[in-house]
Design a protein around this motif. Structure first.
Motif, PDB file in Angstrom:
ATOM      1  N   ARG A  69       0.842  -1.199   0.000  1.00 12.01           N
ATOM      2  CA  ARG A  69       0.000   0.000   0.000  1.00 12.01           C
ATOM      3  C   ARG A  69       0.868   1.237   0.000  1.00 12.01           C
ATOM      4  NH1 ARG A  69      -5.118   0.584   3.927  1.00 12.01           N
ATOM      5  NH2 ARG A  69      -6.297   1.427   2.217  1.00 12.01           N
TER       6      ARG A  69
ATOM      7  N   ARG B 261      -1.674  15.102  -0.012  1.00 12.35           N
ATOM      8  CA  ARG B 261      -3.142  15.037  -0.066  1.00 12.35           C
ATOM      9  C   ARG B 261      -3.748  16.424  -0.177  1.00 12.35           C
ATOM     10  NH1 ARG B 261      -3.119  10.608   4.458  1.00 12.35           N
ATOM     11  NH2 ARG B 261      -2.402  12.426   5.582  1.00 12.35           N
TER      12      ARG B 261
ATOM     13  N   ALA C 243      -6.333  12.755 -10.841  1.00 15.16           N
ATOM     14  CA  ALA C 243      -5.875  11.455 -10.348  1.00 15.16           C
ATOM     15  C   ALA C 243      -4.918  10.802 -11.337  1.00 15.16           C
ATOM     16  CB  ALA C 243      -7.068  10.547 -10.079  1.00 15.16           C
TER      17      ALA C 243
ATOM     18  N   ILE D 231      -2.562   8.411  -8.972  1.00 11.76           N
ATOM     19  CA  ILE D 231      -3.257   7.806  -7.845  1.00 11.76           C
ATOM     20  C   ILE D 231      -4.624   7.339  -8.289  1.00 11.76           C
ATOM     21  CG2 ILE D 231      -2.031   9.130  -6.085  1.00 11.76           C
ATOM     22  CD1 ILE D 231      -4.407  11.007  -5.913  1.00 11.76           C
ATOM     23  N   ASN D 232      -5.283   6.563  -7.434  1.00 11.10           N
ATOM     24  CA  ASN D 232      -6.600   6.036  -7.750  1.00 11.10           C
ATOM     25  C   ASN D 232      -7.639   7.155  -7.681  1.00 11.10           C
ATOM     26  OD1 ASN D 232      -8.983   4.608  -7.929  1.00 11.10           O
ATOM     27  ND2 ASN D 232      -8.163   2.869  -6.773  1.00 11.10           N
TER      28      ASN D 232
ATOM     29  N   THR E 253     -10.843   7.003  -6.919  1.00 11.18           N
ATOM     30  CA  THR E 253     -11.699   6.965  -5.731  1.00 11.18           C
ATOM     31  C   THR E 253     -10.963   7.477  -4.485  1.00 11.18           C
ATOM     32  OG1 THR E 253     -11.119   4.648  -5.371  1.00 11.18           O
ATOM     33  CG2 THR E 253     -13.167   5.098  -6.557  1.00 11.18           C
ATOM     34  N   THR E 254      -9.664   7.257  -4.443  1.00  9.73           N
ATOM     35  CA  THR E 254      -8.870   7.773  -3.323  1.00  9.73           C
ATOM     36  C   THR E 254      -8.915   9.293  -3.308  1.00  9.73           C
ATOM     37  OG1 THR E 254      -7.384   5.873  -3.462  1.00  9.73           O
ATOM     38  CG2 THR E 254      -6.575   7.809  -2.277  1.00  9.73           C
TER      39      THR E 254
ATOM     40  N   SER F 119     -12.324  10.620  -2.327  1.00 10.98           N
ATOM     41  CA  SER F 119     -12.578  10.562  -0.880  1.00 10.98           C
ATOM     42  C   SER F 119     -11.834  11.679  -0.154  1.00 10.98           C
ATOM     43  CB  SER F 119     -12.200   9.197  -0.314  1.00 10.98           C
ATOM     44  OG  SER F 119     -10.802   9.020  -0.324  1.00 10.98           O
ATOM     45  N   TRP F 120     -10.620  12.012  -0.598  1.00  9.62           N
ATOM     46  CA  TRP F 120      -9.887  13.126   0.009  1.00  9.62           C
ATOM     47  C   TRP F 120     -10.639  14.438  -0.176  1.00  9.62           C
ATOM     48  CZ3 TRP F 120      -4.382  12.039  -2.354  1.00  9.62           C
ATOM     49  CH2 TRP F 120      -3.849  10.879  -1.786  1.00  9.62           C
TER      50      TRP F 120
END
Length: 96
Positions: A5, A13, A31, A36-37, A39-40, A43-44
């Protein structure tokens, strides 16, 4: 073997969220650019929006509380000023 991970710093972030919110770029594009993903990043962004909304509500509640407290203190200060004036007059009369 399982993939490790990735851990992102708080500065990374915040910067990614700022790229999405300030210029208004779409999340998928940012993204992909950052590697980066999607969805990540989404969410941030949602967490940052919720945190910003909570602080605005907290700030409004704080303003209301401080305004009422300020009014009460002004009222008390006025009463104490009147008491002080009465005591001054009494001292003047007592000294004479």
């Amino acid at each position: 073997m399982a993939e490790k991970r990735r851990v992102f710093t708080a500065e990374f972030r915040e910067g990614a969220v700022r790229i999405v919110t300030e210029p208004g770029k779409p999340v998928p594009e940012v993204a992909e650019d950052l590697g980066i993903n999607e969805t990540t990043l989404a969410s941030w962004v949602s967490r940052a929006k919720r945190a910003g909304k909570a602080t605005v509500e907290d700030r409004d509640a704080l303003i209301v509380r401080l305004t009422s407290e300020n009014a009460a203190l002004k009222k008390e200060n006025k009463g104490l000023g009147m008491e002080r004036d009465v005591l001054k007059r009494c001292m003047v009369l007592w000294v004479k």
